[in-house]
Structure formats: C-alpha cells, structure tokens
Motif scaffolding. Structure first.
Motif, PDB file in Angstrom:
ATOM      1  N   ILE A 191       0.548  -0.905  -0.083  1.00 25.79           N
ATOM      2  CA  ILE A 191      -0.360  -0.327   0.030  1.00 25.79           C
ATOM      3  C   ILE A 191       0.263   1.273   0.093  1.00 25.79           C
ATOM      4  O   ILE A 191       0.493   2.037  -0.710  1.00 25.79           O
ATOM      5  N   ARG A 192       1.278   1.552   0.824  1.00 23.22           N
ATOM      6  CA  ARG A 192       2.662   2.433   1.171  1.00 23.22           C
ATOM      7  C   ARG A 192       3.382   2.457  -0.487  1.00 23.22           C
ATOM      8  O   ARG A 192       4.175   3.782  -1.236  1.00 23.22           O
ATOM      9  N   GLY A 193       3.766   1.255  -1.283  1.00 22.48           N
ATOM     10  CA  GLY A 193       4.392   1.221  -2.666  1.00 22.48           C
ATOM     11  C   GLY A 193       3.560   1.881  -3.437  1.00 22.48           C
ATOM     12  O   GLY A 193       3.791   2.682  -4.752  1.00 22.48           O
ATOM     13  N   VAL A 194       2.241   1.939  -3.081  1.00 19.55           N
ATOM     14  CA  VAL A 194       1.513   2.360  -4.359  1.00 19.55           C
ATOM     15  C   VAL A 194       1.209   3.865  -4.217  1.00 19.55           C
ATOM     16  O   VAL A 194       1.253   4.821  -5.304  1.00 19.55           O
ATOM     17  N   LYS A 195       1.133   4.702  -2.860  1.00 19.65           N
ATOM     18  CA  LYS A 195       1.281   5.532  -2.854  1.00 19.65           C
ATOM     19  C   LYS A 195       2.809   6.679  -3.207  1.00 19.65           C
ATOM     20  O   LYS A 195       2.590   7.035  -3.880  1.00 19.65           O
ATOM     21  N   GLU A 196       3.662   5.732  -2.948  1.00 21.73           N
ATOM     22  CA  GLU A 196       4.904   6.529  -3.749  1.00 21.73           C
ATOM     23  C   GLU A 196       4.914   6.457  -5.074  1.00 21.73           C
ATOM     24  O   GLU A 196       5.710   7.363  -5.176  1.00 21.73           O
ATOM     25  N   SER A 197       4.549   4.381  -5.584  1.00 19.69           N
ATOM     26  CA  SER A 197       4.089   5.131  -7.393  1.00 19.69           C
ATOM     27  C   SER A 197       3.912   6.060  -7.790  1.00 19.69           C
ATOM     28  O   SER A 197       3.956   6.358  -8.848  1.00 19.69           O
ATOM     29  N   ALA A 198       2.592   6.375  -6.873  1.00 21.78           N
ATOM     30  CA  ALA A 198       1.456   7.761  -7.685  1.00 21.78           C
ATOM     31  C   ALA A 198       2.383   9.017  -7.497  1.00 21.78           C
ATOM     32  O   ALA A 198       1.923   9.482  -8.952  1.00 21.78           O
ATOM     33  N   VAL A 199       3.053   9.376  -6.830  1.00 21.01           N
ATOM     34  CA  VAL A 199       3.745  10.078  -6.847  1.00 21.01           C
ATOM     35  C   VAL A 199       4.962  10.310  -7.814  1.00 21.01           C
ATOM     36  O   VAL A 199       4.915  11.644  -8.031  1.00 21.01           O
ATOM     37  N   ARG A 200       5.184   9.205  -7.891  1.00 23.44           N
ATOM     38  CA  ARG A 200       6.263   8.977  -8.667  1.00 23.44           C
ATOM     39  C   ARG A 200       5.863   9.379 -10.301  1.00 23.44           C
ATOM     40  O   ARG A 200       6.819   9.995 -11.380  1.00 23.44           O
ATOM     41  N   LEU A 201       5.208   8.221 -10.390  1.00 24.01           N
ATOM     42  CA  LEU A 201       4.514   8.339 -11.573  1.00 24.01           C
ATOM     43  C   LEU A 201       4.054  10.065 -12.176  1.00 24.01           C
ATOM     44  O   LEU A 201       3.958  10.510 -13.281  1.00 24.01           O
ATOM     45  N   THR A 202       3.558  10.834 -10.987  1.00 25.35           N
ATOM     46  CA  THR A 202       2.890  11.847 -11.303  1.00 25.35           C
ATOM     47  C   THR A 202       3.956  13.096 -11.387  1.00 25.35           C
ATOM     48  O   THR A 202       4.095  13.445 -12.406  1.00 25.35           O
ATOM     49  N   MET A 203       4.868  12.638 -10.933  1.00 33.11           N
ATOM     50  CA  MET A 203       6.127  13.493 -10.905  1.00 33.11           C
ATOM     51  C   MET A 203       7.009  13.139 -12.723  1.00 33.11           C
ATOM     52  O   MET A 203       7.546  14.008 -13.325  1.00 33.11           O
ATOM     53  N   GLU A 204       6.929  12.332 -13.463  1.00 31.41           N
ATOM     54  CA  GLU A 204       7.526  12.196 -14.202  1.00 31.41           C
ATOM     55  C   GLU A 204       6.178  12.644 -15.479  1.00 31.41           C
ATOM     56  O   GLU A 204       7.204  13.426 -15.874  1.00 31.41           O
ATOM     57  N   GLU A 205       5.379  12.318 -15.484  1.00 33.46           N
ATOM     58  CA  GLU A 205       4.807  13.129 -15.972  1.00 33.46           C
ATOM     59  C   GLU A 205       4.579  14.798 -16.277  1.00 33.46           C
ATOM     60  O   GLU A 205       4.125  15.104 -17.702  1.00 33.46           O
ATOM     61  N   ILE A 206       4.046  14.877 -15.336  1.00 35.89           N
ATOM     62  CA  ILE A 206       3.814  16.540 -15.131  1.00 35.89           C
ATOM     63  C   ILE A 206       4.828  17.170 -15.500  1.00 35.89           C
ATOM     64  O   ILE A 206       5.048  18.597 -16.453  1.00 35.89           O
ATOM     65  N   HIS A 207       6.535  17.051 -15.738  1.00 35.78           N
ATOM     66  CA  HIS A 207       7.580  17.464 -16.623  1.00 35.78           C
ATOM     67  C   HIS A 207       7.182  17.705 -17.922  1.00 35.78           C
ATOM     68  O   HIS A 207       7.447  18.464 -18.398  1.00 35.78           O
ATOM     69  N   HIS A 228       4.125  18.757 -19.352  1.00 31.33           N
ATOM     70  CA  HIS A 228       3.380  19.434 -19.165  1.00 31.33           C
ATOM     71  C   HIS A 228       3.845  20.835 -18.445  1.00 31.33           C
ATOM     72  O   HIS A 228       3.337  21.998 -18.653  1.00 31.33           O
ATOM     73  N   ALA A 229       4.868  21.381 -18.084  1.00 34.08           N
ATOM     74  CA  ALA A 229       5.200  21.882 -17.169  1.00 34.08           C
ATOM     75  C   ALA A 229       4.992  23.260 -18.107  1.00 34.08           C
ATOM     76  O   ALA A 229       4.591  24.665 -17.399  1.00 34.08           O
ATOM     77  N   SER A 230       5.410  23.278 -19.328  1.00 36.76           N
ATOM     78  CA  SER A 230       5.133  25.149 -20.086  1.00 36.76           C
ATOM     79  C   SER A 230       3.409  24.892 -20.004  1.00 36.76           C
ATOM     80  O   SER A 230       3.017  26.622 -19.636  1.00 36.76           O
ATOM     81  N   GLU A 231       2.964  23.726 -20.252  1.00 31.84           N
ATOM     82  CA  GLU A 231       0.848  24.780 -19.850  1.00 31.84           C
ATOM     83  C   GLU A 231       1.006  24.366 -18.339  1.00 31.84           C
ATOM     84  O   GLU A 231      -0.392  25.588 -18.464  1.00 31.84           O
ATOM     85  N   ILE A 232       1.193  24.241 -17.782  1.00 32.75           N
ATOM     86  CA  ILE A 232       1.278  24.291 -16.456  1.00 32.75           C
ATOM     87  C   ILE A 232       1.268  26.143 -15.879  1.00 32.75           C
ATOM     88  O   ILE A 232       1.509  26.543 -15.203  1.00 32.75           O
TER      89      ILE A 232
END
Length: 125
Positions: free
Chosen positions: A41-57, A59-63
């Motif tokens: 369960i902790r791994g799911v939380k960490e993976s969600a944050v990690r994947l979000t951070m990878e994806e957010i880069h 879209h940085a200019s749109e953000i």
C-alpha cells in the motif's frame, strides 16, 4: 521550496489513497493488508507520486501558462513592487547583487576616470 511542495503533494496523495481504501467494504479493508501487505500500500502511494512527477515535467510549459493566467503574476508583481517603499525594494534586491557589488563599484570608478579624462581633453586643460 520544491521539497516542501513535494512533501505537501505526498501528504495529499497518502490521504487520497487512504480515503479510497476506507471506502472499501469492511472485510476487504481488513483482509487487503494481510494479502498485499502494508508495504504494498505504501508502494502504491510512492508509485503514484513518482509517476505523477515524471508526467508533470512533460506539461511544465502548459502548467506555467495556466498559473500565470490564473494568478495574473506579471500584473500582481508589478502592482506590489510599484507600491514598495524604496528602502524595502533596495533591501530586497541588494542580496541579489551583493556578490558582484565590487565589480559594479570598480566599473563605476573606471568609467568616471575615463569620462573625466575625456572632459579634460575636450576642454583643453
């Protein structure tokens, strides 16, 4: 600053995953940690944050564009900076230039000597 933002994001992600898990039927909430383990369960939380951070880069200019429009940063900064007292404004900028202040002073002195010599030559003294 980014560490603080990531910490806040991690707390929100943890809260969201916990909220989703709390909506499971009671037997599933009890049995799931036994079968998948609390580390999963902790791994799911960490993976969600990690994947979000990878994806957010991606879209940085749109953000950035969205945030500039949403917060009206250029106008807000211009409005607030224009209303600062000169002493406060200087105090805010001085640390930025403090490291190179010696160079500015030296350049000002050299330019002063050059202008003075040019004036003396032009006036014929």
């Amino acid at each position: 600053v980014i560490e603080k933002v990531l910490e806040i994001y991690q707390k929100h992600m943890d809260s969201t995953v916990d909220s989703v898990l709390s909506k499971l039927p009671a037997p599933a909430r009890i049995v799931m940690p036994i079968f998948v383990g609390r580390d999963a369960i902790r791994g799911v939380k960490e993976s969600a944050v990690r994947l979000t951070m990878e994806e957010i880069h991606r879209h940085a200019s749109e953000i950035e564009t969205f945030m500039d429009r949403a917060f009206d940063l250029p106008d807000t900064m211009a409005y607030r900076l224009a209303r600062l007292q000169p002493r406060v404004f200087e105090g805010m900028l001085h640390p930025v230039f403090e490291e190179d202040e010696w160079m500015v002073l030296l350049l000002g002195g050299v330019l002063g000597v050059v202008v003075g010599l040019c004036q003396a030559a032009a006036l014929g003294s």
